[in-house]
Design an enzyme around this catalytic site. Structure first.
Site, short mmCIF file in Angstrom:
data_model
loop_
_atom_site.label_atom_id
_atom_site.label_comp_id
_atom_site.label_asym_id
_atom_site.label_seq_id
_atom_site.Cartn_x
_atom_site.Cartn_y
_atom_site.Cartn_z
CB SER A 1 -0.90 0.02 1.24
OG SER A 1 -1.63 -1.18 1.33
N1 SAM Z 1 -0.22 -5.10 4.15
C1 SAM Z 1 0.54 -5.38 2.97
C2 SAM Z 1 1.91 -4.74 3.01
O1 SAM Z 1 2.22 -4.04 3.96
O2 SAM Z 1 2.67 -4.99 2.06
C3 SAM Z 1 -0.19 -5.05 1.69
C4 SAM Z 1 -1.24 -6.03 1.42
S1 SAM Z 1 -1.82 -6.18 -0.23
C5 SAM Z 1 -2.53 -4.61 -0.53
C6 SAM Z 1 -3.20 -7.27 0.14
C7 SAM Z 1 -2.80 -8.66 0.53
O3 SAM Z 1 -3.94 -9.34 1.01
C8 SAM Z 1 -2.26 -9.50 -0.61
O4 SAM Z 1 -0.99 -9.98 -0.31
C9 SAM Z 1 -3.28 -10.63 -0.74
O5 SAM Z 1 -2.71 -11.87 -1.14
C10 SAM Z 1 -3.82 -10.69 0.68
N2 SAM Z 1 -5.14 -11.33 0.83
C11 SAM Z 1 -6.21 -11.24 0.03
N3 SAM Z 1 -7.23 -11.96 0.54
C12 SAM Z 1 -6.77 -12.53 1.69
C13 SAM Z 1 -7.34 -13.38 2.68
N4 SAM Z 1 -8.61 -13.81 2.59
N5 SAM Z 1 -6.59 -13.75 3.73
C14 SAM Z 1 -5.31 -13.32 3.84
N6 SAM Z 1 -4.70 -12.52 2.93
C15 SAM Z 1 -5.44 -12.12 1.87
#
Ligand code: SAM
Length: 211
Positions: free
Chosen positions: A52
């Site tokens: 993000s």
């Molecule tokens: N917080 C992260 C960082 O600091 O880099 C950015 C996260 S990215 C915008 C969103 C993440 O959510 C992705 O890596 C995706 O694989 C994960 N994601 C999506 N659905 C999910 C779920 N149901 N459970 C866990 N992770 C999930």
């Protein structure tokens, strides 16, 4: 980054500003030139996912009102950057990532940086982590079609859930604050864009851009 993006856009929590000033974001975006790592935008990481934008990490962290020792659940570990910021504020972080390769890379990165207090787990975090509940805060870093009831239920009284909610590619950043056993108040902090939360409490289909 701190002066131009975070303070200028209204981040006031000095602890958040200090931690973000001293957490090396470039180490969370391998392959991205250092000159771009601090830009005010989301950047690609592996598996079609994103880290993000700095302002969003700061705003979500500020909204969580983290105190040292708080037990925080993060859903969507991604690069591990948000988890690192939370841990460096003194939180005990459980972070769940759906994609095993991302989880492993984040775990390794946090270990190399000597950041303690983050437990990275692989799984569907869209319905939370009931064994660890109640949580002192829950932050979801992917967009959900609606607020999963399980996440409300796993909040401690007085705690906040911060979650992007809305259509697949445009959401509101919703803050849910628990005031009592059956008393939650919620409001929007503004429009945001996140990759989709995929799972039981989220979207059923992955992002078509995922490899
Ligand atoms: N917080 C992260 C960082 O600091 O880099 C950015 C996260 S990215 C915008 C969103 C993440 O959510 C992705 O890596 C995706 O694989 C994960 N994601 C999506 N659905 C999910 C779920 N149901 N459970 C866990 N992770 C999930």
């Amino acid at each position: 980054m701190v002066t131009q993006q975070l303070e200028r856009r209204g981040i006031r929590d000095q602890r958040v500003l200090q931690v973000m000033a001293t957490t090396p974001r470039e180490l969370f975006v391998p392959g991205v030139p250092t000159s771009l790592a601090y830009d005010d935008r989301a950047l690609p990481i592996d598996a079609g996912q994103t880290i993000s934008q700095p302002y969003m990490v700061a705003r979500m962290t500020e909204l969580l009102q983290v105190e040292p020792g708080d037990r925080i659940l993060e859903i969507g570990t991604g690069s591990g950057y948000q988890a690192a910021v939370l841990a460096r504020l003194g939180a005990k972080v459980t972070s769940i990532e759906r994609l095993p390769d991302l989880a492993e890379a984040a775990r390794e990165r946090l270990r190399e940086l000597g950041i303690e207090g983050v437990d990275v787990r692989v799984g569907d975090g869209s319905t939370g982590e009931p064994e660890g509940a109640p949580w002192d805060g829950i932050v979801v870093t992917a967009g959900a079609p609606s607020i999963p009831d399980a996440l409300r239920e796993q909040l401690a009284v007085g705690a906040r859930l911060v979650i992007p909610v809305g259509p697949r590619y445009q959401q509101d950043l919703v803050v849910v604050e628990r005031h009592g056993p059956a008393d939650w108040r919620e409001w929007s902090d503004g429009a945001v864009i996140f990759v989709p939360l995929v799972g039981e409490g989220g979207w059923s289909e992955p992002d078509p851009r995922e490899p």
